[in-house]
Design a protein around this motif. Structure first.
Motif, PDB file in Angstrom:
ATOM      1  N   SER A  18      35.812 -63.600  34.238  1.00  0.00           N
ATOM      2  CA  SER A  18      35.829 -65.005  33.803  1.00  0.00           C
ATOM      3  C   SER A  18      35.819 -65.060  32.271  1.00  0.00           C
ATOM      4  CB  SER A  18      34.599 -65.725  34.351  1.00  0.00           C
ATOM      5  OG  SER A  18      33.410 -65.196  33.774  1.00  0.00           O
ATOM      6  N   ASP A  19      36.127 -66.227  31.730  1.00  0.00           N
ATOM      7  CA  ASP A  19      36.090 -66.399  30.280  1.00  0.00           C
ATOM      8  C   ASP A  19      34.682 -66.138  29.739  1.00  0.00           C
ATOM      9  OD1 ASP A  19      38.752 -67.035  30.222  1.00  0.00           O
ATOM     10  OD2 ASP A  19      38.417 -69.205  30.358  1.00  0.00           O
ATOM     11  N   GLU A  20      33.691 -66.502  30.538  1.00  0.00           N
ATOM     12  CA  GLU A  20      32.293 -66.280  30.130  1.00  0.00           C
ATOM     13  C   GLU A  20      31.979 -64.780  30.060  1.00  0.00           C
ATOM     14  OE1 GLU A  20      27.757 -67.345  31.661  1.00  0.00           O
ATOM     15  OE2 GLU A  20      29.484 -68.289  32.633  1.00  0.00           O
ATOM     16  N   ASP A  21      32.499 -64.014  31.048  1.00  0.00           N
ATOM     17  CA  ASP A  21      32.300 -62.567  31.046  1.00  0.00           C
ATOM     18  C   ASP A  21      32.918 -61.932  29.802  1.00  0.00           C
ATOM     19  OD1 ASP A  21      30.990 -62.590  33.491  1.00  0.00           O
ATOM     20  OD2 ASP A  21      32.841 -62.323  34.640  1.00  0.00           O
ATOM     21  N   LYS A  22      34.139 -62.351  29.479  1.00  0.00           N
ATOM     22  CA  LYS A  22      34.851 -61.795  28.322  1.00  0.00           C
ATOM     23  C   LYS A  22      34.127 -62.135  27.025  1.00  0.00           C
ATOM     24  CE  LYS A  22      39.357 -62.120  30.625  1.00  0.00           C
ATOM     25  NZ  LYS A  22      40.657 -62.830  30.662  1.00  0.00           N
ATOM     26  N   ALA A  23      33.642 -63.367  26.924  1.00  0.00           N
ATOM     27  CA  ALA A  23      32.929 -63.793  25.713  1.00  0.00           C
ATOM     28  C   ALA A  23      31.625 -63.010  25.549  1.00  0.00           C
ATOM     29  CB  ALA A  23      32.650 -65.288  25.775  1.00  0.00           C
ATOM     30  N   SER A  24      30.916 -62.793  26.657  1.00  0.00           N
ATOM     31  CA  SER A  24      29.653 -62.056  26.624  1.00  0.00           C
ATOM     32  C   SER A  24      29.881 -60.611  26.178  1.00  0.00           C
ATOM     33  CB  SER A  24      29.008 -62.079  28.011  1.00  0.00           C
ATOM     34  OG  SER A  24      27.855 -61.274  28.050  1.00  0.00           O
ATOM     35  N   ASN A  25      30.975 -60.017  26.660  1.00  0.00           N
ATOM     36  CA  ASN A  25      31.285 -58.637  26.294  1.00  0.00           C
ATOM     37  C   ASN A  25      31.594 -58.516  24.795  1.00  0.00           C
ATOM     38  OD1 ASN A  25      31.773 -55.855  26.976  1.00  0.00           O
ATOM     39  ND2 ASN A  25      33.956 -56.262  26.743  1.00  0.00           N
ATOM     40  N   LYS A  26      32.283 -59.502  24.250  1.00  0.00           N
ATOM     41  CA  LYS A  26      32.664 -59.472  22.831  1.00  0.00           C
ATOM     42  C   LYS A  26      31.454 -59.554  21.904  1.00  0.00           C
ATOM     43  CE  LYS A  26      37.434 -61.130  22.932  1.00  0.00           C
ATOM     44  NZ  LYS A  26      38.381 -62.202  22.519  1.00  0.00           N
ATOM     45  N   THR A  27      30.422 -60.219  22.365  1.00  0.00           N
ATOM     46  CA  THR A  27      29.217 -60.355  21.529  1.00  0.00           C
ATOM     47  C   THR A  27      28.318 -59.119  21.597  1.00  0.00           C
ATOM     48  OG1 THR A  27      27.982 -61.422  23.320  1.00  0.00           O
ATOM     49  CG2 THR A  27      29.209 -62.867  21.808  1.00  0.00           C
ATOM     50  N   SER A  28      28.671 -58.156  22.459  1.00  0.00           N
ATOM     51  CA  SER A  28      27.805 -56.987  22.659  1.00  0.00           C
ATOM     52  C   SER A  28      28.161 -55.812  21.750  1.00  0.00           C
ATOM     53  CB  SER A  28      27.871 -56.535  24.132  1.00  0.00           C
ATOM     54  OG  SER A  28      29.165 -56.072  24.453  1.00  0.00           O
ATOM     55  N   TYR A  29      29.095 -56.000  20.822  1.00  0.00           N
ATOM     56  CA  TYR A  29      29.422 -54.916  19.884  1.00  0.00           C
ATOM     57  C   TYR A  29      29.904 -55.505  18.566  1.00  0.00           C
ATOM     58  CZ  TYR A  29      34.300 -55.810  21.271  1.00  0.00           C
ATOM     59  OH  TYR A  29      35.515 -56.401  21.521  1.00  0.00           O
ATOM     60  N   ASN A  30      29.937 -54.680  17.520  1.00  0.00           N
ATOM     61  CA  ASN A  30      30.455 -55.113  16.225  1.00  0.00           C
ATOM     62  C   ASN A  30      31.318 -54.011  15.616  1.00  0.00           C
ATOM     63  OD1 ASN A  30      28.686 -53.198  15.063  1.00  0.00           O
ATOM     64  ND2 ASN A  30      27.062 -54.736  14.830  1.00  0.00           N
ATOM     65  N   TRP A  31      31.735 -54.187  14.376  1.00  0.00           N
ATOM     66  CA  TRP A  31      32.647 -53.237  13.750  1.00  0.00           C
ATOM     67  C   TRP A  31      32.049 -51.841  13.597  1.00  0.00           C
ATOM     68  CZ3 TRP A  31      31.362 -50.785   9.215  1.00  0.00           C
ATOM     69  CH2 TRP A  31      30.311 -51.343   8.474  1.00  0.00           C
ATOM     70  N   LYS A  32      30.716 -51.765  13.448  1.00  0.00           N
ATOM     71  CA  LYS A  32      30.067 -50.458  13.304  1.00  0.00           C
ATOM     72  C   LYS A  32      30.258 -49.611  14.564  1.00  0.00           C
ATOM     73  CE  LYS A  32      26.478 -52.313  10.239  1.00  0.00           C
ATOM     74  NZ  LYS A  32      25.031 -52.618  10.116  1.00  0.00           N
ATOM     75  N   ASP A  33      30.115 -50.251  15.726  1.00  0.00           N
ATOM     76  CA  ASP A  33      30.305 -49.536  16.987  1.00  0.00           C
ATOM     77  C   ASP A  33      31.733 -48.998  17.098  1.00  0.00           C
ATOM     78  OD1 ASP A  33      27.663 -50.226  17.974  1.00  0.00           O
ATOM     79  OD2 ASP A  33      28.443 -52.243  18.257  1.00  0.00           O
TER      80      ASP A  33
END
Length: 539
Positions: free
Chosen positions: A503-518
């Motif tokens: 779902s769009d919510e799943d995709k959004a949640s995944n995007k917030t779980s990492y940043n450029w350092k990772d």
């Protein structure tokens, strides 16, 4: 082999005092429910998660076997040690699905994605495989190491280590396992690093090793016609085994499920991937050093699997020798603790709880403790059989895994990436794959009794890497074929379980779980893997 002196024993004693201090501290913390006991309350940080992944992977059979591969002209086996990129797949590709589904075990994930039948089958197969491979081989290699290092009887060494490890695993659960593994990983890395540095200095450096053994010895890429390690089969089968082991096996994945959240779990996997690069330098290179010293007439050992302990006892000074001995004991204990806890989790959550769903949390924890105890006993009973293992232990391990991995890797990969794969296709692949893999082992043992050139002789003697590659293709075709011959699963069953149903919510949640350092650290790990592949080309 030089015997340990007083200073060595002082270091070993200090290590064990600290280890059991950590274990006792953890045991007195709450373990009242299954989430506490089996997943450390899902409250572990990334550093401990990554260290636990590394320590779980590096057992005494790994240390001894990988050094044996380096000393026994089996350099292509190092491809299994540059699977850091596969550990990254766990964090970036698989873990979001596992974390989102809230599962305790990998069979439990298969039930949510496919059916209860798939869960039951994988649970039973995993338990049997753990007892017959991971536990037995680890105990066997550990007994050899402990007996040679401490100068005691094989049985005394093996039984003592198993009982001590079993005690803190039974009472402390997963929290005791991950925290003691962090300590063990640190001891092992520093001890083995010291041995590598001193060993290279003793032989006169890398250039002298190449001069003594010949540059071709350092080539991990053999021709496609090579009878032992044809490079296409090596790349394909090692990747399949890697995906099974690092991304779908309870033994490893359970560590990431202990994390506080997806971000910590992914970072733990990235940290674990970075640590996974170390065995090439910490264990494989000492094996090559041992062979070089033997060729120069400065060292003697009878079999490649003796290379690491003999090198350690002869090269290291007093005190440091005890520290590395403690590291080897740490490797043995961390692997045993991990597999004990994983077996306990599989039995309690996937079998007992399914049969008795109304069981209280406190009773389930006690059942988990009893299950751990039973596994400890079964492991001990299997030791006499494992004493018959011969040859290079590491190659033996990889060949057996090449028969176990293809059906499980195929089902998980297709299950996540292809929504048309259904419960019938998954179950058929697991069952038929298990039978085919078992038949291959039987045919391999009985191959001498078949007529050369016959179908059974060919199947029993085919290179294990080549067999693994074709076996995986067979499993993929079987899963797709059976799935298309039967009705597809409903949208409700598939929701959030595949990339095509997020779902769009799943995709959004995944995007917030990492940043450029990772992302940057992950790219650096992949770059190092490629560099190692290029470096070991025999030129």
């Amino acid at each position: 082999m030089k015997s340990l002196d007083t200073l060595d024993w002082v270091f070993i004693s200090i290590y064990f005092i600290i280890l059991f201090g950590v274990a006792i501290w953890v045991i007195f913390r709450k373990n009242n429910n299954t989430e506490d006991y089996f997943l450390a309350g899902r409250n572990v940080g990334w550093f401990v998660v990554g260290a636990s992944i590394f320590a779980s992977n590096i057992g005494s059979e790994h240390v001894v076997g990988l050094a044996g591969a380096g000393a026994g002209n089996k350099i292509p086996m190092l491809i299994y040690e540059i699977h850091a990129w596969v550990v990254l797949l766990l964090g970036w590709v698989f873990l979001p699905f596992y974390a989102r589904s809230g599962v305790f075990t990998m069979p439990e994930f298969l039930e949510k994605r496919f059916s209860a039948k798939s869960r039951w089958f994988l649970s039973v197969v995993s338990l049997v495989a753990y007892i017959l491979t991971k536990i037995s081989v680890t105990i066997y290699a550990g007994g050899v190491v402990v007996a040679s290092l401490l100068g005691i009887n094989f049985w005394v060494g093996a039984l003592s280590t198993v009982v001590l490890t079993g005690l803190y695993t039974v009472f402390g659960g997963m929290r005791a396992v991950v925290y003691t593994e962090t300590l063990q990983a640190i001891v092992l890395v520093f001890g083995a690093a010291a041995l590598t540095f001193i060993g290279l200095n003793e032989v006169g450096g890398w250039a002298e090793m190449q001069s003594t053994l010949g540059k071709e010895y350092f080539n991990m890429w053999r021709p496609a016609t090579d009878p032992d390690f044809p490079w296409p089969s090596l790349v394909i089968t090692s990747s399949i085994v890697g995906i099974w082991y690092w991304c779908t096996d309870q033994y490893i994945v359970q560590r990431t499920l202990t994390a506080k959240n997806l971000k910590e779990g992914r970072r733990g996997a990235i940290w674990g991937a970075f640590l996974k690069l170390l065995p090439v330098f910490l264990f494989l290179v000492p094996g090559i050093v041992a062979l070089t010293l033997k060729t120069q007439g400065k060292l003697h050992w009878d079999t490649p699997d003796q290379a690491f302990p003999v090198l350690m006892s002869n090269l290291l000074p007093s005190g440091l020798r005890g520290l590395v001995a403690a590291g080897l004991l740490a490797a043995l204990m961390s692997s045993l603790a991990s597999v004990f806890n994983s077996c306990s989790t599989l039995f309690t959550v996937d079998i007992y709880k399914k049969l008795r769903p109304d069981t209280s949390e406190k009773k389930l924890v006690n059942i988990g403790r009893v299950a751990t105890l039973v596994v400890v006993v079964l492991g001990i009973l299997w030791i006499p059989i494992m004493q018959n293992i011969s040859g290079v232990l590491y190659e033996y391990l990889q060949s057996v895994q090449a028969y176990i991995a293809p059906p499980i890797a195929a089902v998980f990969l297709l299950g996540i990436f292809y929504k048309r794969i259904n419960a019938h296709g998954a179950y058929a692949t697991l069952v038929v794959g298990f039978i085919v893999g078992g038949l291959r082992i039987v045919l391999e043992v009985l191959s001498d009794s078949f007529a050369p050139g016959s179908f059974l002789h060919t199947m029993g003697t085919m290179n294990f890497l080549t067999f693994g590659a074709w076996f995986f293709l067979f499993c993929v075709i079987l899963a797709v074929g059976v799935s298309f011959a039967t009705a597809p699963q409903t949208k409700e069953q598939l929701a959030g379980m595949t990339y095509g149903t997020l779902s769009d919510e799943d995709k959004a949640s995944n995007k917030t779980s990492y940043n450029w350092k990772d992302i940057v650290v992950s790219v650096i790990v992949v770059a190092i893997v490629i560099s190692i592949m290029i470096f070991f080309n025999g030129k």
